[in-house]
Design a protein around this motif. Structure first.
Motif, PDB file in Angstrom:
ATOM      1  N   ILE A   1       0.837  -1.201   0.000  1.00  0.00           N
ATOM      2  CA  ILE A   1       0.000   0.000   0.000  1.00  0.00           C
ATOM      3  C   ILE A   1       0.872   1.252   0.000  1.00  0.00           C
ATOM      4  O   ILE A   1       0.617   2.225  -0.722  1.00  0.00           O
ATOM      5  N   GLN A   2       1.939   1.228   0.802  1.00  0.00           N
ATOM      6  CA  GLN A   2       2.844   2.367   0.835  1.00  0.00           C
ATOM      7  C   GLN A   2       3.547   2.551  -0.507  1.00  0.00           C
ATOM      8  O   GLN A   2       3.702   3.678  -0.997  1.00  0.00           O
TER       9      GLN A   2
ATOM     10  N   LEU B   1       1.029   8.365   7.448  1.00  0.00           N
ATOM     11  CA  LEU B   1      -0.407   8.065   7.460  1.00  0.00           C
ATOM     12  C   LEU B   1      -0.724   6.606   7.131  1.00  0.00           C
ATOM     13  O   LEU B   1      -1.659   6.039   7.694  1.00  0.00           O
ATOM     14  N   LEU B   2       0.030   6.008   6.206  1.00  0.00           N
ATOM     15  CA  LEU B   2      -0.288   4.652   5.761  1.00  0.00           C
ATOM     16  C   LEU B   2       0.466   3.604   6.559  1.00  0.00           C
ATOM     17  O   LEU B   2       1.097   2.693   6.007  1.00  0.00           O
TER      18      LEU B   2
ATOM     19  N   LEU C   1      -4.026   2.464   9.450  1.00  0.00           N
ATOM     20  CA  LEU C   1      -4.923   1.791   8.518  1.00  0.00           C
ATOM     21  C   LEU C   1      -6.012   1.007   9.255  1.00  0.00           C
ATOM     22  O   LEU C   1      -7.157   0.954   8.808  1.00  0.00           O
ATOM     23  N   LYS C   2      -5.658   0.380  10.379  1.00  0.00           N
ATOM     24  CA  LYS C   2      -6.658  -0.351  11.163  1.00  0.00           C
ATOM     25  C   LYS C   2      -7.732   0.591  11.692  1.00  0.00           C
ATOM     26  O   LYS C   2      -8.931   0.287  11.647  1.00  0.00           O
ATOM     27  N   ASN C   3      -7.293   1.734  12.203  1.00  0.00           N
ATOM     28  CA  ASN C   3      -8.274   2.700  12.713  1.00  0.00           C
ATOM     29  C   ASN C   3      -9.164   3.240  11.590  1.00  0.00           C
ATOM     30  O   ASN C   3     -10.378   3.404  11.774  1.00  0.00           O
ATOM     31  N   LEU C   4      -8.562   3.522  10.427  1.00  0.00           N
ATOM     32  CA  LEU C   4      -9.369   3.972   9.294  1.00  0.00           C
ATOM     33  C   LEU C   4     -10.353   2.890   8.853  1.00  0.00           C
ATOM     34  O   LEU C   4     -11.500   3.188   8.488  1.00  0.00           O
TER      35      LEU C   4
END
Length: 363
Positions: free
Chosen positions: A246-247, A303-304, A309-312
């Motif tokens: 993803i990064q 951010l990534l 990512l889990k919180n998002l």
């Protein structure tokens, strides 16, 4: 003036008849803002990556984190050095004749522009290749991609970028002050000599090639991970791969969006400058977009991250009205199972059980 014949006055021919008119206050504001935001964001990203590297020093993620740290450090020094020179030029009212009589500052500025432009693109492609090998050839990656090898790769990438940046100086072709009188680069006006065109095409082709390699390797890595995920339901040991891909995808998208206008513009000037309609404002806008790449790169790692990512993911599912109890229970059960396995493996009874076969073999 011919820079090859008059190195002491190289680059000043463009100062006589410049067609680039900009608001000085806005230009100074852009330079100071880009430099400040870039330094702060890259410093924060370095702290995060160094903390993660200490946690995963002996794991497969360590090589990726080391390359990512090299990328962010390069971006940091790019903002620091190029930004400081640009602010100095604005503070001196862009009077290059007064402080650049022997073209030293312009040469340093041009070298830094080329080096800190190509090096992050090279490192992004190397990171994509490293992840592709780590996912498709894990055994080879674990044996060959050690920290020592990664550091050697970092050194080779930096040396190659330095060589490209020093190539005009080694060929006695000075860097030129651009029409905006705020930065130095290869000759972009009245390009007639084949060597001047070669430098522009070399820079743009190497940058576009790095983006193409990143796209190809990230596509192979993503497809491989998706195939493994669909075939196997095991989640352990795969989450960090998805985090890194993803990064990498985010870095690739940012690099393509930010760098493509500048690379394509330089290629068009190098291929056919006589019919090129690129103006000073267009080149300067493309340059500012390329500068945004060094600002956005560190925020990919800020951010990534897995925790973010889990919180998002939880917030998104909550907003969509989907219960997240199953995800929470799965996390608790996986943690309990991990703790149980670790406790059994570290218990004295397990050590005795492991020693019994060895003693029977010795008998």
């Amino acid at each position: 003036m011919n820079s090859s014949k008059s190195p002491g006055l190289a680059g000043f021919g463009v100062l006589k008849n410049t067609t680039c008119h900009m608001d000085k206050k806005i230009s100074v504001f852009f330079s100071i803002t880009f430099m400040t935001v870039g330094i702060l964001s890259n410093s924060l990203a370095i702290a995060i990556l160094m903390k993660a590297y200490q946690r995963f020093r002996q794991k497969s993620k360590a090589s990726f984190l080391l390359l990512a740290s090299g990328l962010v450090v390069t971006d940091l020094f790019g903002h620091l050095i190029n930004g400081a020179i640009a602010v100095f030029v604005y503070a001196s009212d862009k009077d290059w004749i007064r402080f650049n009589q022997y073209n030293i500052l312009c040469s340093v500025f041009g070298i830094c522009m080329v080096f800190f432009g190509l090096c992050p693109l090279f490192l992004g492609s190397v990171m994509a290749v490293e992840r592709c090998i780590g996912v498709t050839k894990p055994i080879f990656h674990s044996t060959k991609m050690t920290s020592r090898h990664v550091k050697m790769m970092l050194t080779m990438v930096c040396l190659f970028a330095v060589l490209i940046a020093l190539l005009p100086i080694l060929r006695f072709r000075a860097y030129q002050i651009q029409a905006s009188r705020t930065w130095c680069f290869y000759k972009t006006e009245h390009v007639e000599d084949w060597e001047d065109k070669f430098y522009l095409l070399l820079f743009s082709c190497l940058g576009l090639l790095a983006l193409a390699i990143s796209f190809l390797c990230n596509a192979v890595t993503g497809i491989t991970l998706l195939r493994v995920k669909f075939k196997s339901q095991q989640r352990q040991g795969r989450s960090h791969h998805f985090e890194m891909i993803i990064q990498l995808l985010a870095i690739m998208c940012v690099s393509c969006i930010c760098w493509s206008p500048f690379l394509v513009t330089m290629a068009r000037i190098g291929i056919n400058e006589s019919r090129s309609k690129e103006t000073c404002e267009t080149i300067l806008f493309a340059l500012r977009m390329a500068t945004w790449n060094q600002i956005l790169d560190p925020w990919v790692y800020i951010l990534l991250r897995k925790a973010v990512l889990k919180n998002l993911y939880k917030i998104t599912r909550g907003c969509c009205g989907v219960h997240i109890v199953n995800l929470h229970m799965w996390e608790l059960s996986s943690i309990k199972n991990s703790l149980k396995v670790a406790a059994i493996s570290e218990s004295p009874s397990s050590k005795q059980i492991n020693l019994q076969p060895l003693s029977s073999m010795e008998q």
